[in-house]
Design an enzyme around this catalytic site. Structure first.
Site, mmCIF file in Angstrom:
data_model
loop_
_atom_site.group_PDB
_atom_site.id
_atom_site.type_symbol
_atom_site.label_atom_id
_atom_site.label_comp_id
_atom_site.label_asym_id
_atom_site.label_seq_id
_atom_site.Cartn_x
_atom_site.Cartn_y
_atom_site.Cartn_z
ATOM 1 C CG HIS A 41 45.327 42.202 43.518
ATOM 2 N ND1 HIS A 41 45.929 42.694 42.389
ATOM 3 C CD2 HIS A 41 44.043 42.649 43.491
ATOM 4 C CE1 HIS A 41 45.050 43.422 41.709
ATOM 5 N NE2 HIS A 41 43.912 43.407 42.354
ATOM 6 C CD GLU B 225 49.790 38.821 43.272
ATOM 7 O OE1 GLU B 225 48.635 39.011 43.736
ATOM 8 O OE2 GLU B 225 50.020 38.791 42.058
ATOM 9 C CB CYS C 113 48.242 43.444 38.729
ATOM 10 S SG CYS C 113 48.272 44.228 40.347
ATOM 11 C CB CYS D 148 50.942 42.526 42.863
ATOM 12 S SG CYS D 148 49.306 42.522 43.619
HETATM 13 ZN ZN ZN Z 1 47.879 42.555 41.869
#
Ligand code: ZN
Ligand code: ZN
Lengths: 334, 186
Positions: free
Chosen positions: B71, B73, B107, B110
């Site tokens: 992701h 991040e 999410c 993360c």
């Molecule tokens: Zn994430």
């Protein structure tokens, strides 16, 4: 890069020393929730079916399809062996005194055969497991659509000796990796990703937090699986206990069968319960099943959260705890 | 390395970004998200800013790497770690003073990662109804997890509609890498 499975000191393969138990959802493991209802004895047994019909029409008990309307009384020698549910207390009309007349609209001889009402507590939800069913039934007779596999799993009998032997082998590989991590000054956590159908170890990883604060064993394994599929984004070559093997493909016809896609269909063995980051990484990676040795304080597959069983996430998976629990526990004391 | 008391509320105040800062850095985060969309990735982009300097940027790279944890991040956190290494600065003391600007609520994974590296403040655009870890599905940002780093503060809502539109555009196209879903028996 063959993942190695070195022997673990002092661990004879004693398959009876550990039992894998399922980590069920909150709904499956919670206590039985109860709701107050009015019931009454049936004083005229012959009127039972008529009374049930009339009561169903007046108070259908919607949302309580699991509840049986009539029960046999505990005291079989009592004067009235049958009791019937009238309605939920919350559905009853306002009344000063609880009586049949105030609960049921007086309508000639319709309610003849009912004794004085009393309050009972009945299960608010259908039971999902046999333990819940047994608790619920003690309150009021309840129907149960049994998931046999869950019942067997809760008894710790889901896996036979051969399956346990394989689980032993895989967790031993995770333990060996954990030991290697410890020797490197990292946390003693190891993990193994397995293709259970082909009985093949795809990746072996361990905690690499000394290098990168987010390289927990599970995160390392997820990238090693990506590497086994010709991609990934890290190099773990300097960690000799971390390795991957490319999945076997059907040699005669490589186009046949699904191509491996992230961790779909794979199992993970990890020495201790994953944290929130790792647990959610496994959801994103569509892992098949997770087996872990011991619980961890902030664990997200049973202890603090049950990320694997949330209905509001797009992927769910089975989790079993207790695989080689003693050896895994020992890692914490090394 | 002059790392100050971590939990000092005054120091937290100082890192809380102003509206101008949010506007300025989010602009770049949205560019990253658009780049993700053009490359068939979930359109999320982010920037990590330490003392008014961009020390990491990222967008989703899940399909490209076949690693579902890539992701935006996570990608940008790797850059922050590299930056610290090159600048010979302690990761923890840099992260403790770094603000994350991201187009979509982090999410659950993360959010836990951000806690583990002690990021104190996250500014995000829209909510993440599917996986959100700052309140939408779970609130990992403030949960009582004493062994999972430190909690962080969220500032949300900047250009939220635009972030949602990009997500909708992406999910309207089919993800060509995902296998066809099997009918689920429930
Ligand atoms: Zn994430
Ligand atoms: Zn973890």
């Amino acid at each position: 890069m063959e993942p190695q499975t070195k022997r673990w000191k002092g661990s004879a393969c004693d398959a009876d020393s550990w039992v894998p138990y399922p980590v069920l959802s909150d709904e499956q493991s919670q206590d039985v929730e109860l709701v107050d209802a009015f019931a009454a004895p049936i004083t005229n047994k012959k009127a039972t079916s008529r009374l049930v019909r009339e009561l169903n029409a007046l108070y259908p008990l919607s949302g309580l399809q699991h509840i049986k309307r009539v029960r046999a009384c505990k005291d079989e020698n009592g004067p009235h062996p049958l009791q019937v549910l009238l309605c939920l207390v919350s559905d009853a009309p306002d009344m000063k005194v609880v009586s049949i007349d105030s609960l049921l609209p007086s309508d000639g001889a319709k309610w003849e055969g009912l004794g004085e009402p009393f309050v009972v507590q009945i299960p608010a939800w259908p039971p999902l497991t046999r333990p819940q069913f047994e608790l619920a039934s003690r309150r009021w007779p309840t129907s149960f659509h049994e998931d046999k596999q869950v019942t067997v799993a809760l008894k710790g009998e889901l896996f036979g000796p051969q399956q346990k032997a394989m689980m032993h082998l895989y967790m031993m590989a995770a333990l060996t990796a954990a030991k290697a991590a410890k020797d490197l000054g990292m946390e003693a956590v190891g993990a193994v990703v397995v293709d259970p159908e082909k009985e093949q170890i795809i990746a072996v990883g361990h905690d690499c937090r000394g290098n990168h604060p987010l390289h927990h064993a599970v995160m390392v394994c997820i990238d090693l699986v990506a590497q086994s599929q010709g991609s990934g984004c890290y190099r773990f070559d300097s960690f000799t206990a971390c390795s991957f093997t490319s999945p076997k493909i059907n040699a005669s016809n490589p186009e046949v069968g699904p191509r491996p896609y992230i961790c779909t269909g794979y199992d993970l063995y990890v020495t201790r319960e994953p944290c929130v980051m790792c647990a959610m990484a496994l959801v994103h990676s569509r892992i098949g099943r997770v087996f872990y040795g011991t619980a961890s304080a902030d664990g997200a597959l049973g202890t603090k959260f049950k990320i694997h069983s949330r209905k509001d996430l797009n992927h769910r998976f089975e989790v079993f705890r207790g695989v080689l629990s003693d050896q895994c526990e020992h890692l914490n004391r090394m | 390395m002059g790392s100050e008391e971590g939990e000092n509320p005054d120091s937290l105040e100082r890192f809380c970004p102003t509206d101008e800062e949010i506007e300025k850095w989010m602009c770049s985060a949205f560019e990253m998200a658009r780049d993700a969309l053009e490359n068939g990735e979930v359109p999320v982009g982010c920037l990590m800013v330490y003392k008014d300097e961009v020390v990491g940027r990222g967008r989703n790279e899940v399909n490209e790497t076949k690693n579902a944890t890539r992701h935006a991040e996570m990608v940008s956190l790797d850059q922050v770690l590299d930056w610290c290494r090159h600048s010979n600065l302690d990761t923890k003391s840099v992260c403790e003073q770094t603000v994350l600007y991201v187009t979509v609520e982090p999410c659950i994974m993360c959010a836990a990662a951000l806690r583990l590296v002690n990021i104190p403040v996250v500014a995000y655009g829209c909510r993440n109804e599917r996986f959100g870890g700052c309140g939408s599905v779970l609130d990992i940002s403030s949960a009582d997890l004493p062994h999972t780093g430190t909690t962080f503060k969220c500032v949300s809502g900047h250009r939220a509609e635009e972030a949602i539109e990009m997500l909708k555009t992406f999910y309207k196209q089919e993800n060509p890498n995902a296998p066809k879903p099997k009918p689920r028996k429930d």
